[in-house]
Motif scaffolding. Structure first.
Motif, PDB file in Angstrom:
ATOM      1  N   GLU A 153      -8.776   3.000   0.026  1.00 32.09           N
ATOM      2  CA  GLU A 153      -9.505   4.115  -0.095  1.00 32.09           C
ATOM      3  C   GLU A 153      -8.429   5.431  -0.599  1.00 32.09           C
ATOM      4  O   GLU A 153      -8.910   5.874  -1.184  1.00 32.09           O
ATOM      5  N   ARG A 154      -6.939   5.936   0.335  1.00 35.56           N
ATOM      6  CA  ARG A 154      -6.375   6.384   0.130  1.00 35.56           C
ATOM      7  C   ARG A 154      -5.035   5.889  -0.629  1.00 35.56           C
ATOM      8  O   ARG A 154      -4.571   6.384  -0.536  1.00 35.56           O
ATOM      9  N   GLY A 155      -4.541   5.010  -0.035  1.00 35.27           N
ATOM     10  CA  GLY A 155      -3.506   3.789  -0.728  1.00 35.27           C
ATOM     11  C   GLY A 155      -2.316   4.738  -2.403  1.00 35.27           C
ATOM     12  O   GLY A 155      -1.994   4.351  -2.221  1.00 35.27           O
ATOM     13  N   THR A 156      -3.794   4.510  -3.014  1.00 33.95           N
ATOM     14  CA  THR A 156      -3.539   4.558  -4.413  1.00 33.95           C
ATOM     15  C   THR A 156      -3.267   5.331  -5.105  1.00 33.95           C
ATOM     16  O   THR A 156      -2.199   6.142  -5.508  1.00 33.95           O
ATOM     17  N   HIS A 157      -3.685   6.818  -4.414  1.00 31.24           N
ATOM     18  CA  HIS A 157      -3.628   8.073  -4.912  1.00 31.24           C
ATOM     19  C   HIS A 157      -2.237   8.047  -4.198  1.00 31.24           C
ATOM     20  O   HIS A 157      -1.450   9.409  -4.915  1.00 31.24           O
ATOM     21  N   LEU A 158      -1.869   8.148  -2.788  1.00 32.86           N
ATOM     22  CA  LEU A 158      -0.838   8.181  -1.958  1.00 32.86           C
ATOM     23  C   LEU A 158       0.331   8.337  -2.902  1.00 32.86           C
ATOM     24  O   LEU A 158       1.550   8.359  -2.942  1.00 32.86           O
ATOM     25  N   MET A 159       0.580   6.376  -3.540  1.00 34.36           N
ATOM     26  CA  MET A 159       1.164   5.333  -3.934  1.00 34.36           C
ATOM     27  C   MET A 159       1.864   6.639  -5.110  1.00 34.36           C
ATOM     28  O   MET A 159       2.858   6.893  -5.833  1.00 34.36           O
ATOM     29  N   GLU A 160       0.487   7.265  -5.846  1.00 31.53           N
ATOM     30  CA  GLU A 160       0.701   7.818  -7.775  1.00 31.53           C
ATOM     31  C   GLU A 160       1.680   8.890  -7.339  1.00 31.53           C
ATOM     32  O   GLU A 160       2.263   9.134  -7.567  1.00 31.53           O
ATOM     33  N   ALA A 161       1.608  10.086  -6.102  1.00 34.89           N
ATOM     34  CA  ALA A 161       2.004  11.060  -5.990  1.00 34.89           C
ATOM     35  C   ALA A 161       3.740  11.080  -5.385  1.00 34.89           C
ATOM     36  O   ALA A 161       4.158  11.362  -6.086  1.00 34.89           O
ATOM     37  N   ALA A 162       3.573   9.730  -4.381  1.00 35.73           N
ATOM     38  CA  ALA A 162       5.122   9.096  -4.583  1.00 35.73           C
ATOM     39  C   ALA A 162       5.401   8.880  -5.145  1.00 35.73           C
ATOM     40  O   ALA A 162       7.008   9.340  -5.245  1.00 35.73           O
ATOM     41  N   ILE A 173       5.966   1.487   0.100  1.00 35.53           N
ATOM     42  CA  ILE A 173       5.606   1.095   0.307  1.00 35.53           C
ATOM     43  C   ILE A 173       5.784   0.818   1.660  1.00 35.53           C
ATOM     44  O   ILE A 173       4.960   0.959   2.953  1.00 35.53           O
ATOM     45  N   VAL A 174       7.071   0.993   1.831  1.00 34.29           N
ATOM     46  CA  VAL A 174       7.625   1.227   3.710  1.00 34.29           C
ATOM     47  C   VAL A 174       6.946   2.444   4.024  1.00 34.29           C
ATOM     48  O   VAL A 174       6.411   2.459   4.839  1.00 34.29           O
ATOM     49  N   ARG A 175       7.226   3.309   3.451  1.00 32.71           N
ATOM     50  CA  ARG A 175       6.762   4.826   3.749  1.00 32.71           C
ATOM     51  C   ARG A 175       5.442   5.373   3.695  1.00 32.71           C
ATOM     52  O   ARG A 175       5.181   6.733   4.179  1.00 32.71           O
ATOM     53  N   VAL A 176       4.587   4.700   2.940  1.00 31.88           N
ATOM     54  CA  VAL A 176       3.429   5.462   2.734  1.00 31.88           C
ATOM     55  C   VAL A 176       2.170   4.422   2.825  1.00 31.88           C
ATOM     56  O   VAL A 176       1.448   4.651   3.625  1.00 31.88           O
ATOM     57  N   ALA A 177       2.440   2.813   2.384  1.00 32.69           N
ATOM     58  CA  ALA A 177       1.529   2.480   2.453  1.00 32.69           C
ATOM     59  C   ALA A 177       1.680   1.649   4.006  1.00 32.69           C
ATOM     60  O   ALA A 177       0.044   1.456   4.297  1.00 32.69           O
ATOM     61  N   LEU A 178       2.890   0.892   4.297  1.00 30.75           N
ATOM     62  CA  LEU A 178       2.470   0.459   5.321  1.00 30.75           C
ATOM     63  C   LEU A 178       2.256   1.454   6.791  1.00 30.75           C
ATOM     64  O   LEU A 178       1.604   0.760   7.479  1.00 30.75           O
ATOM     65  N   GLY A 266      -9.167   9.153  -3.078  1.00 32.30           N
ATOM     66  CA  GLY A 266      -8.351   7.419  -3.130  1.00 32.30           C
ATOM     67  C   GLY A 266      -7.815   6.532  -4.048  1.00 32.30           C
ATOM     68  O   GLY A 266      -7.482   5.623  -4.488  1.00 32.30           O
ATOM     69  N   GLY A 267      -7.663   7.910  -5.162  1.00 36.72           N
ATOM     70  CA  GLY A 267      -6.559   6.776  -6.336  1.00 36.72           C
ATOM     71  C   GLY A 267      -7.692   6.448  -7.937  1.00 36.72           C
ATOM     72  O   GLY A 267      -7.482   5.160  -8.048  1.00 36.72           O
ATOM     73  N   ALA A 268      -8.945   6.767  -7.656  1.00 40.97           N
ATOM     74  CA  ALA A 268      -9.877   6.030  -8.693  1.00 40.97           C
ATOM     75  C   ALA A 268      -8.771   6.769  -9.934  1.00 40.97           C
ATOM     76  O   ALA A 268      -9.115   5.343 -11.797  1.00 40.97           O
ATOM     77  N   GLU A 269      -8.086   7.712  -9.949  1.00 37.46           N
ATOM     78  CA  GLU A 269      -7.819   7.665 -11.283  1.00 37.46           C
ATOM     79  C   GLU A 269      -6.537   7.326 -12.066  1.00 37.46           C
ATOM     80  O   GLU A 269      -5.923   7.459 -12.716  1.00 37.46           O
ATOM     81  N   ALA A 270      -5.846   6.778 -10.108  1.00 36.36           N
ATOM     82  CA  ALA A 270      -4.593   6.582 -10.215  1.00 36.36           C
ATOM     83  C   ALA A 270      -3.948   5.371 -11.445  1.00 36.36           C
ATOM     84  O   ALA A 270      -4.996   4.979 -11.201  1.00 36.36           O
ATOM     85  N   ARG A 271      -2.618   5.308 -11.457  1.00 34.46           N
ATOM     86  CA  ARG A 271      -2.261   4.303 -12.746  1.00 34.46           C
ATOM     87  C   ARG A 271      -1.482   3.526 -11.542  1.00 34.46           C
ATOM     88  O   ARG A 271      -0.949   3.696 -11.124  1.00 34.46           O
ATOM     89  N   LEU A 272      -2.262   2.090 -10.918  1.00 29.47           N
ATOM     90  CA  LEU A 272      -1.818   1.422 -10.665  1.00 29.47           C
ATOM     91  C   LEU A 272      -0.824   0.263 -10.764  1.00 29.47           C
ATOM     92  O   LEU A 272       0.072   0.226 -12.558  1.00 29.47           O
ATOM     93  N   PRO A 273       0.703   0.498 -10.646  1.00 21.11           N
ATOM     94  CA  PRO A 273       1.551  -0.786 -10.936  1.00 21.11           C
ATOM     95  C   PRO A 273       0.864  -2.045 -11.566  1.00 21.11           C
ATOM     96  O   PRO A 273       1.039  -2.658 -10.623  1.00 21.11           O
TER      97      PRO A 273
END
Length: 548
Positions: A153-162, A173-178, A266-273
């Motif tokens: 819901e929120r992880g992909t968007h925040l990971m993309e911003a980071a 992963i350590v400071r955002v996802a977990l 939640g990052g619907a437009e974010a690109r996953l690594p």
């Protein structure tokens, strides 16, 4: 409303019966408690404590790692692993214990090979480390599913911003996802921990001195009802604390998953690594090992045991010697008992759930009666988190008291070793599952629908039967399915309360495995797994529907 309140009180009565066991504590009871604290209680506390701590850590680690891999990265095989990671939910821990006991026995091929490589090597799975291993790899889906939802819901968007801010992958992963997934992981670990504390099959089969086996031993072996109630109340208190922690983490999880506008959902437009090479292999190991160890390998072992038993049965004949246990008529009887208990409990549970939810929705009660109904309903909702052995003691103890006070009433005959007593225990434990499903369905029915029906002169019964039931049929069907599957897998309450010569699939699998007849236990164990796959498939379909 008075009838509905009475039903809620009956559902909550075993819990109250456990707590009331302390009211009659006399000098002899205090002396017995002191002896227990000096002898068996330290062992129960140490074993249960280590089991709880290590299972919590293991479930959070395995489930969290799988959720991060599935939610935040792209790699080949991701779609398969996203649903395959749920398969261990269909595997009861005690069934997994039977499989690994045969697979890792001292004379087996695995330990024989390891002894050839490492002389003197010996490992006994039937101990505390083996139990921790089994619970972790059969219960991690709780943490995986909740953490996956939170991260999706929120992880992909925040990971993309980071990433756009130049943060390295490990730091993201350590400071955002977990931190984002921590409330979900804690809630999932709490659910897994409650299942661990409620277990009887693994602890009894491995000979562990946990609170659940202590309750069974105190009641059935030592015939000490007060000691059984004291153990049950201590376990009940611990479960209540876990429920409070789980609800608090669920609230934090809902807060952390609040969505913004559509462009920030939640990052619907974010690109996953995209992972490749060694990182892709690592993702396959993180996602594949839990599936292999928690579902695929135990199923293959059970199938091999079943096939070997079929071969032995074909040589001796279905009606000869021990092979008679494998006759179709006996197997059909075990299936019929399991399905009969499951069907009756599911039917009554959805009626109770619909009645309780409708009563709370309809209102019209006084403030006192409404408060009382909500309080008793909340108490009854604890049933699912309470071990079956605790519920069984909570039923048998008040029955013994009432039977002593009014011998002519015959309450012991009605609830002890009868189908009625078993169904009652199932309702106490699993009505909460049905209530949650029906409550979720009611949130989708506007209150204006009820007001319009009352304006047209419809009675409460007509509104519930002719209006709500057709609108809630999906929720009611889901509730019935979940209760049915839970009843088929339930072991300790069935062991304590079932009628004589009435074995279910869970009971016969436990009894045969206890007698080291694992080949004969394989078929009922596989049958339990097959039934458990049904709700897993429902969850998979719901996730695919929501994703699409």
């Amino acid at each position: 409303m008075h009838i509905i309140g009475l039903l809620a009180v009956l559902i909550a009565l075993p819990i109250l019966g456990i707590l009331c066991a302390w009211l009659g504590l006399d000098a002899a009871g205090v002396d017995s408690l002191r002896q227990q604290m000096q002898t068996v209680l330290p062992g129960y506390l140490v074993t249960s404590g280590w089991l709880a701590l290590m299972v919590t850590l293991g479930v959070a680690l395995v489930g969290g790692a799988a959720a991060v891999a599935i939610s935040l990265f792209e790699f080949r095989g991701k779609r398969f692993f996203s649903w395959a990671l749920l398969l261990p939910m269909a595997m009861p821990a005690y069934v997994c214990a039977y499989a690994y006991t045969d697979f890792l026995q001292y004379a087996g091929i695995v330990q024989g090979t390891l002894r050839g490589w490492f002389p003197g090597f010996r490992f006994d799975v039937r101990g505390l480390p083996g139990a921790i291993f089994l619970f972790v790899f059969t219960l991690y889906p709780y943490a995986y599913l909740l953490a996956r939802n939170a991260l999706s819901e929120r992880g992909t968007h925040l990971m993309e911003a980071a990433r756009m801010l130049g943060t390295p992958l490990r730091e993201r992963i350590v400071r955002v996802a977990l931190p984002l997934a921590r409330p979900a992981l804690m809630a999932g670990a709490a659910l897994a921990l409650m299942e661990t504390l409620a277990d009887y099959g693994v602890s009894a089969y491995f000979g562990l001195t946990t609170f659940t086996t202590g309750i069974y031993k105190a009641w059935m072996v030592l015939d000490d009802r007060i000691a059984a109630a004291q153990y049950a109340s201590a376990l009940l208190l611990f479960v209540a604390v876990l429920l409070w922690l789980e609800r608090r983490e669920q609230q934090r999880m809902r807060f952390s998953s609040v969505r913004g506008h559509r462009g920030d959902d939640g990052g619907a437009e974010a690109r996953l690594p995209v992972l490749g090479g060694g990182r892709a292999v690592l993702a396959w190991l993180v996602c594949g090992l839990p599936v292999l160890l928690g579902f695929v390998l135990p199923v293959l072992i059970l199938l091999q045991l079943w096939w070997g038993e079929l071969g032995r049965t074909a040589q001796t004949g279905f009606e000869g010697g021990s092979a008679s246990l494998f006759s179709f008529s006996r197997y059909a009887g075990w299936v019929w008992n399991s399905f009969r208990f499951g069907g009756m409990a599911a039917l009554v549970a959805i009626v109770l759930a619909l009645s309780l939810c409708f009563a709370q929705r309809a209102g019209g009660m006084s403030r006192v009666s409404g408060w009382l109904l909500r309080g008793v309903a909340r108490l009854a909702s604890m049933g699912y988190a309470i071990p079956g052995s605790v519920i069984a003691v909570g039923i048998l103890l008040p029955v013994a008291w009432l039977q002593a006070m009014w011998p002519a009433a015959g309450l012991g005959v009605l609830l002890t070793a009868t189908s009625l007593g078993v169904i009652y225990a199932y309702l106490v434990r699993f009505t909460a599952v049905a209530v949650q499903s029906v409550e979720a369905g009611y949130t989708r029915i506007p209150a204006s629908v009820d007001e319009a029906a009352r304006t047209l002169g419809s009675s409460r019964g007509a509104i519930a039967w002719r209006l709500h039931v057709p609108l809630l049929w999906r929720s009611l069907a889901t509730a019935a399915l979940m209760v049915f599957v839970d009843v088929v897998k339930e072991l300790p309450a069935t062991l304590l309360l079932r009628p004589f010569d009435t074995d279910t699939l869970a009971v016969i699998a436990h009894n045969l495995a206890r007698d080291e007849r694992l080949g004969e236990a394989a078929l009922p164990a596989l049958s339990i797994v097959a039934v458990g796959l049904v709700p897993v498939l429902v969850v998979m379909r719901a996730l695919d529907t929501r994703k699409n």
